[in-house]
Design an enzyme around this catalytic site. Sequence first.
Site, PDB file in Angstrom:
ATOM      1  N   GLU A 192      -8.586  -8.564  -5.746  1.00 22.00           N
ATOM      2  CA  GLU A 192      -7.833  -8.538  -4.495  1.00 22.00           C
ATOM      3  C   GLU A 192      -7.509  -9.976  -4.090  1.00 22.00           C
ATOM      4  OE1 GLU A 192      -7.202  -5.496  -3.343  1.00 22.00           O
ATOM      5  OE2 GLU A 192      -6.887  -5.636  -1.170  1.00 22.00           O
ATOM      6  N   LYS A 224     -14.980  -4.618   0.719  1.00 18.90           N
ATOM      7  CA  LYS A 224     -13.608  -4.135   0.525  1.00 18.90           C
ATOM      8  C   LYS A 224     -12.715  -5.037   1.353  1.00 18.90           C
ATOM      9  CE  LYS A 224     -10.734  -0.006   0.525  1.00 18.90           C
ATOM     10  NZ  LYS A 224      -9.512  -0.617   1.020  1.00 18.90           N
ATOM     11  N   ARG A 263      -7.641   8.318  -9.093  1.00 22.27           N
ATOM     12  CA  ARG A 263      -8.513   8.201  -7.946  1.00 22.27           C
ATOM     13  C   ARG A 263      -9.856   8.733  -8.395  1.00 22.27           C
ATOM     14  NH1 ARG A 263      -6.922   6.703  -3.181  1.00 22.27           N
ATOM     15  NH2 ARG A 263      -4.678   6.846  -3.296  1.00 22.27           N
ATOM     16  N   GLU A 301     -19.636  -3.220  -2.807  1.00 19.83           N
ATOM     17  CA  GLU A 301     -18.871  -4.471  -2.745  1.00 19.83           C
ATOM     18  C   GLU A 301     -18.092  -4.558  -1.448  1.00 19.83           C
ATOM     19  OE1 GLU A 301     -17.502  -4.624  -7.440  1.00 19.83           O
ATOM     20  OE2 GLU A 301     -16.184  -3.786  -5.924  1.00 19.83           O
ATOM     21  N   LYS A 328     -14.679   4.662  -1.110  1.00 23.07           N
ATOM     22  CA  LYS A 328     -14.454   3.629  -0.097  1.00 23.07           C
ATOM     23  C   LYS A 328     -15.043   4.056   1.233  1.00 23.07           C
ATOM     24  CE  LYS A 328      -9.750   5.342   0.031  1.00 23.07           C
ATOM     25  NZ  LYS A 328      -8.340   5.071  -0.131  1.00 23.07           N
ATOM     26  N   ARG A 346      -3.749  -5.964  -4.051  1.00 30.22           N
ATOM     27  CA  ARG A 346      -4.369  -5.750  -5.366  1.00 30.22           C
ATOM     28  C   ARG A 346      -3.678  -6.636  -6.395  1.00 30.22           C
ATOM     29  NH1 ARG A 346      -7.022  -0.761  -7.032  1.00 30.22           N
ATOM     30  NH2 ARG A 346      -8.164  -1.283  -8.923  1.00 30.22           N
ATOM     31  N   ARG A 371      -0.212  -4.062  -7.726  1.00 29.38           N
ATOM     32  CA  ARG A 371      -0.670  -2.675  -7.901  1.00 29.38           C
ATOM     33  C   ARG A 371       0.403  -1.793  -8.520  1.00 29.38           C
ATOM     34  NH1 ARG A 371      -3.642   1.183  -3.736  1.00 29.38           N
ATOM     35  NH2 ARG A 371      -2.521   3.077  -4.153  1.00 29.38           N
ATOM     36  N   PHE A 379     -13.138  -7.885  -8.869  1.00 30.60           N
ATOM     37  CA  PHE A 379     -14.224  -6.905  -8.846  1.00 30.60           C
ATOM     38  C   PHE A 379     -14.345  -6.140 -10.154  1.00 30.60           C
ATOM     39  CE2 PHE A 379     -10.689  -5.427  -6.083  1.00 30.60           C
ATOM     40  CZ  PHE A 379     -10.142  -4.456  -6.912  1.00 30.60           C
TER      41      PHE A 379
HETATM   42  P1  AMP Z   1      -7.250   2.152  -0.294  1.00 33.10           P
HETATM   43  O1  AMP Z   1      -5.952   1.434  -0.398  1.00 33.10           O
HETATM   44  O2  AMP Z   1      -7.817   2.229   1.089  1.00 33.10           O
HETATM   45  O3  AMP Z   1      -7.215   3.458  -1.038  1.00 33.10           O
HETATM   46  O4  AMP Z   1      -8.346   1.296  -1.066  1.00 33.10           O
HETATM   47  C1  AMP Z   1      -8.141   0.898  -2.372  1.00 33.10           C
HETATM   48  C2  AMP Z   1      -7.723  -0.538  -2.396  1.00 33.10           C
HETATM   49  O5  AMP Z   1      -8.731  -1.372  -1.866  1.00 33.10           O
HETATM   50  C3  AMP Z   1      -7.530  -1.055  -3.780  1.00 33.10           C
HETATM   51  O6  AMP Z   1      -6.263  -0.739  -4.272  1.00 33.10           O
HETATM   52  C4  AMP Z   1      -7.718  -2.548  -3.624  1.00 33.10           C
HETATM   53  O7  AMP Z   1      -6.470  -3.160  -3.361  1.00 33.10           O
HETATM   54  C5  AMP Z   1      -8.569  -2.680  -2.392  1.00 33.10           C
HETATM   55  N1  AMP Z   1      -9.899  -3.261  -2.609  1.00 33.10           N
HETATM   56  C6  AMP Z   1     -10.450  -4.200  -1.821  1.00 33.10           C
HETATM   57  N2  AMP Z   1     -11.676  -4.519  -2.235  1.00 33.10           N
HETATM   58  C7  AMP Z   1     -11.950  -3.752  -3.324  1.00 33.10           C
HETATM   59  C8  AMP Z   1     -13.070  -3.627  -4.197  1.00 33.10           C
HETATM   60  N3  AMP Z   1     -14.184  -4.324  -4.025  1.00 33.10           N
HETATM   61  N4  AMP Z   1     -12.966  -2.735  -5.222  1.00 33.10           N
HETATM   62  C9  AMP Z   1     -11.839  -2.016  -5.409  1.00 33.10           C
HETATM   63  N5  AMP Z   1     -10.750  -2.097  -4.613  1.00 33.10           N
HETATM   64  C10 AMP Z   1     -10.798  -2.962  -3.576  1.00 33.10           C
END
Ligand code: AMP
Length: 512
Positions: A261, A212, A373, A210, A379, A217, A232, A301
Amino acid sequence: MTGLAELVRVSNQVAATSSRLAKIRELADFLRPLEREEIEIALPYLSGDIRQGKLAVGYAALQSARASAASAPGLRLQDVDRVFQTLKQVKGKGAAEQRTALLRALFQRATAEEQGFLVRLIVGELRQGALEGIMVEVVAAAAGLPAADVRRAVAFAGVIAPVAAAALSGGASALAQFSVQLMQPVLPMLAQPAEDMHAALAALGTALIEWKLDGARVQVHKSAADVRVYTRNLNEVTARVPEIVAAVRGAAASSLILDGEAIALRPNGRPHPFPVTMSRFGSQQDAAERRAELPLSVFFFDCLYIDGDMLFDHPTRERRDALARALPPALVTPALITNDADEAERFYQEALAAGHEGVMAKALDAPYEAGRRGAGWLKVKRARTLDLVVLAAEWGHGRRRGWLSNLHLGARDPATGSFVMLGKTFKGLTDATLAWQTQEFLKREINRDEWTVRLRPELVVEIAFNDLQESSQYPGGLALRFARVKGYRPDKRPEDADTIDTVRRIYQESIA
Ligand code: AMP
């Protein structure tokens, strides 16, 4: 009252049996008669953990606390727990001596076998991921409840021990306290970083890939016309985001919990920078006015609940189908299902070209792991770079023997003028760079031990990395993930290196 000796016995027995069912039966038989508090203590011990977390006691401290063994067992689980609790609290001057004294007193009360167990427990040698995995079934067997119910409760509680204590003392009705309810937000599932698209697909096989989006969030709950939006951190922000409320109110399903998001897009569809999106979430503003100036889009998502069905335990594929049933395509995050690395890479490059942060790769059969996590979400992000200072280097092994290879990297702390270590890397170094840096490092040597040469902090190196993660190991509380060397920056002095404040800001932005 259960003693440590019994726990050690069952732990040894389980380690000696290879049958999963036998392990479950033995552990369940052991847990069943325990008191509530004992369960909370014993459960982590059985998979090699301590409920207080890491005790920061090393082999050396354990050595100096050695004592002759008790001839008969007498330690209760609560006794051990209390000592660990105190160990955790001892700080400051004289702490090392106090810790040794506490440990010695504990060991004196333990038999030789118990001593062996305690040492291995304290240093983390007993930790067994696989056992942790069967604990849900152990608790279910001990309490006579379906494993799925226990698993779901653990997803909401985040840890198993309190769920086990509730299940064993109060049965099914006590488990219900860990369930999700409409208008009560749950902790969102988080992702683990992957090095690149290739590594993500290698780990997951066929995956849902998907976009990102680099926004905020949102978890949205809907019950008939009542729609509420949470961040979040589970703060309610419904009044600030009327367009999200309106979008979900029109959904086909009458009750929903959605995960997604929110992001501010430009008229051409490209995203605004992250702080612009976040500016919509401040509290002191007129929502209608701000909405007109800077409308938010929302892309969901995940669907965790739909019309009375709880979907947390259901595989990604089913939750994604529910999402498609509940919402028009414009509200669903663009995605692709594939096991083809080229196709996935193309989709990733398209996401980047559209201005997004990267992609998420999700295991098709994984449940939604609230508050965790999970390994089911990986990611893959565009790498970022920082200019950091080399603080020390470790000697290489194998082909790199004789070269200083693994770099210790630090960011500048403007408050003190010193450097805060953020991680290590030996990746991205050519032979020529290895030879060059070994020579340069030795010119700057301060001191060394068997493995590491410490340097005057003078050399700036550009480091690419995929992510930052909280870390108790490094002094700044943050660690680089997948760091690699892009190149030395002889044009920069250590005063020009990136600061720990910049690193903290990047981290804060990434977790909003
Ligand atoms: P990170 O903050 O880099 O750990 O990435 C996680 C965050 O990416 C999540 O908390 C979401 O806010 C955001 N996010 C954006 N797109 C997506 C997606 N398709 N699936 C899950 N999280 C996403």
